[in-house]
Design a protein around this motif. Structure first.
Motif, PDB file in Angstrom:
ATOM      1  N   PRO B 217       6.004   9.414  35.175  1.00  0.00           N
ATOM      2  CA  PRO B 217       5.086   8.306  35.091  1.00  0.00           C
ATOM      3  C   PRO B 217       3.732   8.528  35.645  1.00  0.00           C
ATOM      4  O   PRO B 217       2.734   7.606  35.365  1.00  0.00           O
ATOM      5  CB  PRO B 217       5.747   7.622  36.541  1.00  0.00           C
ATOM      6  CG  PRO B 217       6.742   8.629  36.988  1.00  0.00           C
ATOM      7  CD  PRO B 217       7.168   9.620  35.921  1.00  0.00           C
ATOM      8  N   PHE B 218       3.678   9.714  36.205  1.00  0.00           N
ATOM      9  CA  PHE B 218       2.110  10.050  36.591  1.00  0.00           C
ATOM     10  C   PHE B 218       1.490  10.179  35.468  1.00  0.00           C
ATOM     11  O   PHE B 218       0.085   9.883  35.097  1.00  0.00           O
ATOM     12  CB  PHE B 218       1.984  11.168  37.432  1.00  0.00           C
ATOM     13  CG  PHE B 218       2.370  10.899  38.686  1.00  0.00           C
ATOM     14  CD1 PHE B 218       1.433  10.329  39.505  1.00  0.00           C
ATOM     15  CD2 PHE B 218       3.611  11.502  39.435  1.00  0.00           C
ATOM     16  CE1 PHE B 218       1.836   9.993  41.107  1.00  0.00           C
ATOM     17  CE2 PHE B 218       3.908  10.959  40.798  1.00  0.00           C
ATOM     18  CZ  PHE B 218       2.962  10.487  41.556  1.00  0.00           C
ATOM     19  N   TYR B 219       1.970  10.788  34.263  1.00  0.00           N
ATOM     20  CA  TYR B 219       1.444  11.123  32.983  1.00  0.00           C
ATOM     21  C   TYR B 219       1.315   9.879  32.240  1.00  0.00           C
ATOM     22  O   TYR B 219      -0.025   9.717  31.651  1.00  0.00           O
ATOM     23  CB  TYR B 219       2.156  11.941  32.018  1.00  0.00           C
ATOM     24  CG  TYR B 219       2.185  13.521  32.346  1.00  0.00           C
ATOM     25  CD1 TYR B 219       0.956  14.011  32.294  1.00  0.00           C
ATOM     26  CD2 TYR B 219       3.098  14.309  32.763  1.00  0.00           C
ATOM     27  CE1 TYR B 219       0.737  15.355  32.516  1.00  0.00           C
ATOM     28  CE2 TYR B 219       3.033  15.800  33.076  1.00  0.00           C
ATOM     29  CZ  TYR B 219       1.795  16.175  32.961  1.00  0.00           C
ATOM     30  OH  TYR B 219       1.533  17.486  33.365  1.00  0.00           O
ATOM     31  N   ILE B 220       2.111   8.892  32.504  1.00  0.00           N
ATOM     32  CA  ILE B 220       1.953   7.805  31.689  1.00  0.00           C
ATOM     33  C   ILE B 220       0.725   6.924  32.293  1.00  0.00           C
ATOM     34  O   ILE B 220      -0.303   6.441  31.771  1.00  0.00           O
ATOM     35  CB  ILE B 220       3.169   6.804  31.813  1.00  0.00           C
ATOM     36  CG1 ILE B 220       4.171   7.385  30.855  1.00  0.00           C
ATOM     37  CG2 ILE B 220       2.981   5.361  31.355  1.00  0.00           C
ATOM     38  CD1 ILE B 220       5.504   6.915  30.980  1.00  0.00           C
ATOM     39  N   GLU B 221       0.771   7.058  33.657  1.00  0.00           N
ATOM     40  CA  GLU B 221      -0.526   6.638  34.519  1.00  0.00           C
ATOM     41  C   GLU B 221      -1.618   7.155  34.096  1.00  0.00           C
ATOM     42  O   GLU B 221      -2.637   6.190  33.768  1.00  0.00           O
ATOM     43  CB  GLU B 221      -0.282   6.896  36.080  1.00  0.00           C
ATOM     44  CG  GLU B 221      -0.500   5.716  36.746  1.00  0.00           C
ATOM     45  CD  GLU B 221      -0.276   6.033  38.710  1.00  0.00           C
ATOM     46  OE1 GLU B 221       1.205   6.489  38.445  1.00  0.00           O
ATOM     47  OE2 GLU B 221      -1.007   6.178  39.283  1.00  0.00           O
TER      48      GLU B 221
END
Ligand SMILES: Nc1ncnc2c1ncn2[C@@H]1O[C@H](COP(=O)(O)OP(=O)(O)O)[C@@H](O)[C@H]1O
Ligand SMILES: [Mg+2]
Lengths: 229, 292
Positions: B217-221
């Motif tokens: 999710p951090f990468y997507i963020e």
């Protein structure tokens, strides 16, 4: 005889030490836990109960000695196998360790999501364990809005949702009234009957007396007695 | 995948302020960097359109025979630095002149005979468009028999091209600098987000979440931040562009050349770059954070 026992052992500790700097929290612990045992770790506060549980799920690494969990040797475990080890456990932490900013549902679902389970399964399973612990009405609540006993039950629900082989409960009745404590204890017993290995760390002698089972008594980091109750 | 996306969106909303700061930072960096790119694209286009005008006119002595003309043409074409050669007869030259004079062209109608010479228009290869080489070539053209006069101009454009090249290099250096700075800023905000959630990350690990599960999710963020920052930056540039070009066009440029906005390709390129910045920022801070 020893061979036979080790084959059915799910946990083995062999001359294990744990030091925090100069503090010797555990000294020369050797222990075998057969599959499907209900085991108590007792002893006064500071005796090393929590430390012992931490060594099992690799919350801490042993300073010395060998820890074997279900065929995995923790002294040689690689970083990317730690999650595999931890999924064998359902841990009820002394301080619950619920994520304050996430709902009860999300807190429990995360275990199954991390395993890569399908959404529909997650939804069903989380509701089912919440019913088991009698908290289905709090599914959308945030943990800080719940009482201690209620949070404890959520912690139990999260520990059992992944159907782990081993349940570790650290002072599961610690600061609960008698009724709440009985509810938690009955849940743990029920899980034991269904085939899980259950280890309960507690300083509550009354709890042990009520339940029965093998008791490992720790004192100042050493195993003082092993008794059957 | 969907669940990662949901978690990422929720994370962004949970940390609105930090995310807004990050997105604003990316926007500003993208705005400045792409303004530079836009300026460069247009300056380049203008210089190129002017460069079309770099040529040498070779005027022939009067009454050159067709045979000699063909001979000279061949000789010129054989010279180094010559791109192409076009013969302009004195008749054609007169037509051009009439066209250019438009209203006053009636003056020319009274001419008894054509006063203009035959000529060659010589266009140069790119590497010959500087002062020294044009002068040498002109001298050689002048030494040909039958050549009366040689004329050239706009050599200063060559120097301008050099300046533009220097400009391009500065642009690249600045782009790299902005890239690095933005990556660091994104890395820093993600680090702050991670720090504010270290307890949650720790709990996720304790219940058996893999690093990949925690990271996704951090990468997507980061990618969403990059995309939003890029879009906002480019939109701001477009507004600025419309404002400036509507003021400049009327007074200065008009028919000579039209100021252009970035092409779709460049637009997409910048957007991808900006998303890469977001991703890279995440990569750096996560690498550090999860190693602990
Ligand atoms: N992270 C730590 N750093 C330093 N000392 C610790 C740490 N955790 C536990 N200890 C020490 O180790 C000993 C055993 O602690 P613990 O395992 O928590 O006991 P119990 O759970 O039986 O109360 C105590 O003396 C405690 O102060
Ligand atoms: Mg403890």
């Amino acid at each position: 005889m020893i061979e036979k026992q080790s084959k059915s052992s799910i946990i083995r500790m062999f001359h294990v030490h744990k030091n925090y700097g100069a503090v010797k929290a555990l000294i020369d612990i050797t222990l075998d836990v057969p599959k499907n045992e209900l085991l108590f770790i007792s002893g006064p506060s500071g005796a090393g109960k929590t430390s012992l549980l931490k060594l099992l799920y690799f919350g801490e690494a042993a300073s010395e000695g060998q820890v074997l969990i279900d065929g995995m040797n923790l002294s040689r475990i690689s970083h990317n196998r730690i999650p595999i080890l931890r999924r064998k456990f359902g841990v009820i932490f002394q301080d619950y360790k619920l994520i304050r900013t996430k709902t009860v549902f999300d807190n429990i679902a995360i275990v199954l999501e991390a395993m890569g389970k399908k959404r529909r399964f997650v939804e069903k399973k989380v509701r089912s364990v919440l019913r088991t612990v009698g908290m289905e009405n709090s599914i959308h609540s945030l943990p800080p809005t719940l009482s201690g006993g209620e949070q404890q039950r959520i912690a139990v629900a999260r520990a059992i949702v992944g159907d782990p082989k081993i349940i570790l409960a650290d002072e599961p009745t610690g600061n609960l009234d008698e009724d709440s404590a009985d509810i938690i204890l009955n849940l743990l017993k029920r899980f034991h009957i269904r085939g899980a290995t259950v280890i309960i760390a507690t300083h509550d002698k009354e709890l042990i007396r009520k339940t029965g089972g093998r008791v490992i008594h720790l004192k100042q980091g050493r195993i003082q007695t092993i008794s059957n109750n | 995948m969907i669940i990662y996306f949901k978690r990422a969106i929720k994370d962004i909303l949970d940390h609105r302020f930090l995310n807004a700061v990050t997105i604003a930072t990316i926007s500003i960096a993208i705005l400045i960097a792409s303004a530079f790119a836009l300026f460069f694209v247009n300056a380049n286009a203008i210089v190129n359109s002017w460069k079309q005008g770099i040529r040498i006119m070779v005027y022939l002595k009067p009454n050159s025979s067709e045979l000699k003309v063909a001979d000279i043409k061949r000789k010129i074409e054989g010279m180094k630095g010559v791109n192409n050669v076009r013969f302009i007869s004195n008749i054609e030259a007169l037509e051009r002149l009439k066209n250019q004079m438009k209203r006053q062209s009636s003056l020319l109608d009274d001419l008894q005979e054509n006063p203009l010479p035959d000529a060659f228009e010589v266009r140069l290869t790119d590497d010959f468009q500087n002062q020294d080489k044009v002068e040498t070539l002109a001298a050689r053209l002048e030494s040909l028999s039958q050549v009366d006069e040689v004329e050239y101009g706009q050599v200063w454009l060559g120097r301008f091209t050099n300046i533009l090249n220097l400009f391009r290099l500065t642009g690249y250096a600045m782009g790299a600098l902005f890239f690095a700075a933005t990556v660091l800023i994104v890395a820093n905000t993600i680090r702050l987000v991670l720090y504010s959630r270290r307890e949650e990350v720790e709990i996720m690990r304790l219940v058996g979440a893999t690093d990949g599960f925690i990271r996704a999710p951090f990468y997507i963020e980061g990618l969403i931040q990059g995309a939003l920052g890029g879009i906002i930056g480019l939109a701001a540039l477009f507004v600025l562009f419309v404002f400036i070009s509507s003021n400049v066009d009327k007074s200065l440029t008009s028919s000579l050349f039209a100021i252009r906005f970035l092409s779709w390709g460049a637009f997409l390129g910048i957007l991808i770059c900006s998303m890469f910045v977001g991703w890279m920022g995440c990569f750096l801070s996560l690498k550090q954070f999860l190693k602990q």
